[in-house]
Scaffold this motif. Sequence first.
Motif, PDB file in Angstrom:
ATOM      1  N   PHE A  74       0.605  -1.177   0.319  1.00 26.57           N
ATOM      2  CA  PHE A  74       0.193   0.291   0.033  1.00 26.57           C
ATOM      3  C   PHE A  74       1.068   1.212  -0.405  1.00 26.57           C
ATOM      4  O   PHE A  74       1.454   1.645   1.165  1.00 26.57           O
ATOM      5  CB  PHE A  74      -0.711  -0.297   1.528  1.00 26.57           C
ATOM      6  N   PRO A  75       1.092   1.781  -1.329  1.00 26.22           N
ATOM      7  CA  PRO A  75       2.143   2.956  -1.800  1.00 26.22           C
ATOM      8  C   PRO A  75       1.364   4.338  -0.833  1.00 26.22           C
ATOM      9  O   PRO A  75       0.193   4.557  -1.114  1.00 26.22           O
ATOM     10  CB  PRO A  75       2.548   2.829  -2.485  1.00 26.22           C
ATOM     11  N   ILE A 114       3.501  -4.102  -7.368  1.00 26.96           N
ATOM     12  CA  ILE A 114       1.710  -4.535  -7.400  1.00 26.96           C
ATOM     13  C   ILE A 114       1.887  -3.805  -6.120  1.00 26.96           C
ATOM     14  O   ILE A 114       2.034  -3.812  -4.875  1.00 26.96           O
ATOM     15  CB  ILE A 114       1.186  -5.842  -7.535  1.00 26.96           C
ATOM     16  N   PHE A 115       0.915  -2.388  -6.117  1.00 33.28           N
ATOM     17  CA  PHE A 115       0.652  -2.050  -5.470  1.00 33.28           C
ATOM     18  C   PHE A 115      -1.427  -1.417  -5.495  1.00 33.28           C
ATOM     19  O   PHE A 115      -1.345  -1.507  -6.179  1.00 33.28           O
ATOM     20  CB  PHE A 115       0.334  -0.288  -5.699  1.00 33.28           C
ATOM     21  N   HIS A 116      -1.548  -1.371  -3.625  1.00 35.46           N
ATOM     22  CA  HIS A 116      -3.027  -1.529  -3.501  1.00 35.46           C
ATOM     23  C   HIS A 116      -3.476   0.014  -2.734  1.00 35.46           C
ATOM     24  O   HIS A 116      -2.980   0.695  -3.116  1.00 35.46           O
ATOM     25  CB  HIS A 116      -2.946  -2.701  -2.758  1.00 35.46           C
ATOM     26  N   PHE A 117      -4.312   0.811  -3.677  1.00 40.63           N
ATOM     27  CA  PHE A 117      -5.378   1.581  -2.967  1.00 40.63           C
ATOM     28  C   PHE A 117      -6.728   1.098  -2.098  1.00 40.63           C
ATOM     29  O   PHE A 117      -7.063   0.673  -3.045  1.00 40.63           O
ATOM     30  CB  PHE A 117      -5.029   2.357  -4.166  1.00 40.63           C
ATOM     31  N   ARG A 118      -6.894   2.005  -0.949  1.00 42.15           N
ATOM     32  CA  ARG A 118      -7.881   1.868  -0.461  1.00 42.15           C
ATOM     33  C   ARG A 118      -8.576   2.391  -0.819  1.00 42.15           C
ATOM     34  O   ARG A 118      -8.715   3.670  -1.719  1.00 42.15           O
ATOM     35  CB  ARG A 118      -7.698   2.240   1.178  1.00 42.15           C
ATOM     36  N   THR A 119     -10.449   1.809  -1.180  1.00 42.01           N
ATOM     37  CA  THR A 119     -11.411   2.650  -1.344  1.00 42.01           C
ATOM     38  C   THR A 119     -12.392   3.347  -1.155  1.00 42.01           C
ATOM     39  O   THR A 119     -13.725   4.179  -1.191  1.00 42.01           O
ATOM     40  CB  THR A 119     -12.583   1.089  -2.685  1.00 42.01           C
ATOM     41  N   GLY A 120     -12.117   2.954   0.072  1.00 45.74           N
ATOM     42  CA  GLY A 120     -13.133   3.626   1.529  1.00 45.74           C
ATOM     43  C   GLY A 120     -12.449   2.727   2.804  1.00 45.74           C
ATOM     44  O   GLY A 120     -11.082   3.144   2.894  1.00 45.74           O
ATOM     45  N   TYR A 125      -9.591  -2.650  -1.332  1.00 41.21           N
ATOM     46  CA  TYR A 125      -9.034  -1.462  -2.004  1.00 41.21           C
ATOM     47  C   TYR A 125      -9.553  -2.032  -3.931  1.00 41.21           C
ATOM     48  O   TYR A 125      -9.363  -3.269  -3.738  1.00 41.21           O
ATOM     49  CB  TYR A 125      -7.852  -1.874  -1.654  1.00 41.21           C
ATOM     50  N   ILE A 126      -8.224  -1.233  -4.291  1.00 43.82           N
ATOM     51  CA  ILE A 126      -8.005  -1.955  -5.044  1.00 43.82           C
ATOM     52  C   ILE A 126      -6.687  -2.088  -5.824  1.00 43.82           C
ATOM     53  O   ILE A 126      -5.491  -1.461  -5.510  1.00 43.82           O
ATOM     54  CB  ILE A 126      -9.067  -1.062  -7.584  1.00 43.82           C
ATOM     55  N   THR A 127      -6.121  -2.812  -6.733  1.00 45.73           N
ATOM     56  CA  THR A 127      -5.067  -3.293  -6.874  1.00 45.73           C
ATOM     57  C   THR A 127      -5.244  -2.698  -8.814  1.00 45.73           C
ATOM     58  O   THR A 127      -5.113  -2.899  -9.602  1.00 45.73           O
ATOM     59  CB  THR A 127      -5.041  -4.602  -7.133  1.00 45.73           C
ATOM     60  N   CYS A 128      -3.589  -1.968  -8.587  1.00 45.81           N
ATOM     61  CA  CYS A 128      -3.153  -1.583  -9.941  1.00 45.81           C
ATOM     62  C   CYS A 128      -1.051  -2.482  -9.916  1.00 45.81           C
ATOM     63  O   CYS A 128      -0.881  -2.621  -8.901  1.00 45.81           O
ATOM     64  CB  CYS A 128      -2.799  -0.128  -9.669  1.00 45.81           C
ATOM     65  N   GLN A 129      -1.060  -2.220 -11.498  1.00 46.90           N
ATOM     66  CA  GLN A 129       0.639  -2.596 -11.437  1.00 46.90           C
ATOM     67  C   GLN A 129       1.080  -1.107 -12.376  1.00 46.90           C
ATOM     68  O   GLN A 129       0.836  -0.601 -12.706  1.00 46.90           O
ATOM     69  CB  GLN A 129       0.914  -4.076 -12.368  1.00 46.90           C
ATOM     70  N   LYS A 146      -0.916  -0.237 -14.740  1.00 44.28           N
ATOM     71  CA  LYS A 146      -1.603  -1.069 -15.500  1.00 44.28           C
ATOM     72  C   LYS A 146      -2.861  -1.231 -14.704  1.00 44.28           C
ATOM     73  O   LYS A 146      -2.930  -1.758 -13.575  1.00 44.28           O
ATOM     74  CB  LYS A 146      -1.050  -2.443 -15.975  1.00 44.28           C
ATOM     75  N   GLY A 147      -4.091  -0.972 -14.926  1.00 45.74           N
ATOM     76  CA  GLY A 147      -5.419  -1.140 -14.016  1.00 45.74           C
ATOM     77  C   GLY A 147      -6.455  -0.100 -14.838  1.00 45.74           C
ATOM     78  O   GLY A 147      -5.561   1.636 -14.686  1.00 45.74           O
ATOM     79  N   PRO A 148      -7.548  -0.024 -14.519  1.00 45.07           N
ATOM     80  CA  PRO A 148      -8.888   1.109 -15.256  1.00 45.07           C
ATOM     81  C   PRO A 148      -8.750   2.035 -14.013  1.00 45.07           C
ATOM     82  O   PRO A 148      -8.787   1.782 -12.759  1.00 45.07           O
ATOM     83  CB  PRO A 148      -9.691  -0.081 -15.137  1.00 45.07           C
ATOM     84  N   GLY A 149      -8.665   3.185 -14.310  1.00 44.99           N
ATOM     85  CA  GLY A 149      -8.242   4.533 -13.327  1.00 44.99           C
ATOM     86  C   GLY A 149      -7.013   4.535 -12.690  1.00 44.99           C
ATOM     87  O   GLY A 149      -7.178   5.634 -11.414  1.00 44.99           O
ATOM     88  N   CYS A 150      -6.219   3.673 -12.625  1.00 41.31           N
ATOM     89  CA  CYS A 150      -4.675   3.828 -11.741  1.00 41.31           C
ATOM     90  C   CYS A 150      -4.268   4.973 -11.941  1.00 41.31           C
ATOM     91  O   CYS A 150      -3.051   5.315 -10.890  1.00 41.31           O
ATOM     92  CB  CYS A 150      -4.045   2.444 -11.891  1.00 41.31           C
TER      93      CYS A 150
END
Length: 300
Positions: A74-75, A114-120, A125-129, A146-150
């Motif tokens: 989780f960066p 591989i990064f994760h971002f909290r959604t609330g 969370y969502i995962t992006c590369q 890589k990943g929609p909206g990342c």
Amino acid sequence: MNWTNAIMNSKPLQARTRAIVPIVLAALLAGGCASPSYTVTPQMQARAASENPAPAKDDDFPAPDSAKWRQGAFPSLEALRNMRTGMGKDQVRELLGFPHFSEGLGGAREWNYIFHFRTGAGPGYITCQYMVRFNDDVLTNGMYWKGPGCADLLRPPPAAAAPVVAVAPAAAPATKTTLGADGLFRFDGRTLADLLPEGRRKLDALAADIASSASVETVRVTGHTDRLGSDAYNQALSLARAGTVRDYLVQAGVPARKIQVQGRGSSEPKVQCARQAARAALIDCLAPNRRVEIEVSAGR
């Protein structure tokens, strides 16, 4: 003394020593001893900024299940916003940590995360590369998602919306500059890495004019697209391109507080094109609609 030599020359101790050596070497490599630091010079940074390599495609990213550290991380969004071209591996590692795939630390020209971002507030969370590429000077010359909206996650949170105020008749007139998106970005591009050399030169000149004028109060950057594609896609593309132009102007010296960004999608076309016989002809006809408008307003 003879007793000590007997212990040191014993076969069990030698076997244990041979078993420990690989572990110690592995620890040293993991600690970065195989990747000595190097000096980053302005000339090296200038080369990295001028290279403009082709952006990475989704197929260029490694499969997530091939990662060495599959849990990812989780960066800090602020750390990611500080990523720029012309950074050395030590600087990238300080911001993002070690890459999550077995790509080496010395001669590797690509690091993947591989990064994760909290959604609330909950656990979701969502995962992006995220990919960082290095040039021959081992400086960053491309950062890709890589990943929609990342990529949009890095945009600063919008300020509280201010009430819309009609422009007073006595206000100084605004000057508008229209830049064709085809001359600014690679095809379908939207990031800083997608800006073309000619587009960068135009933005540099515009930024110099704005930064040198003390009377400039606001700079409104508006992205537009043609009608090809869905409304949602065109809206996101127009906003992303306007945001990239804003980021470039800020890097070039325009105060961020003066810049406003908006995307209009395909809602405000400049030309209307009938259905062409060939798609290429239609794309050419719609070119004036693919643009970024920069409106500069000065005080009295």
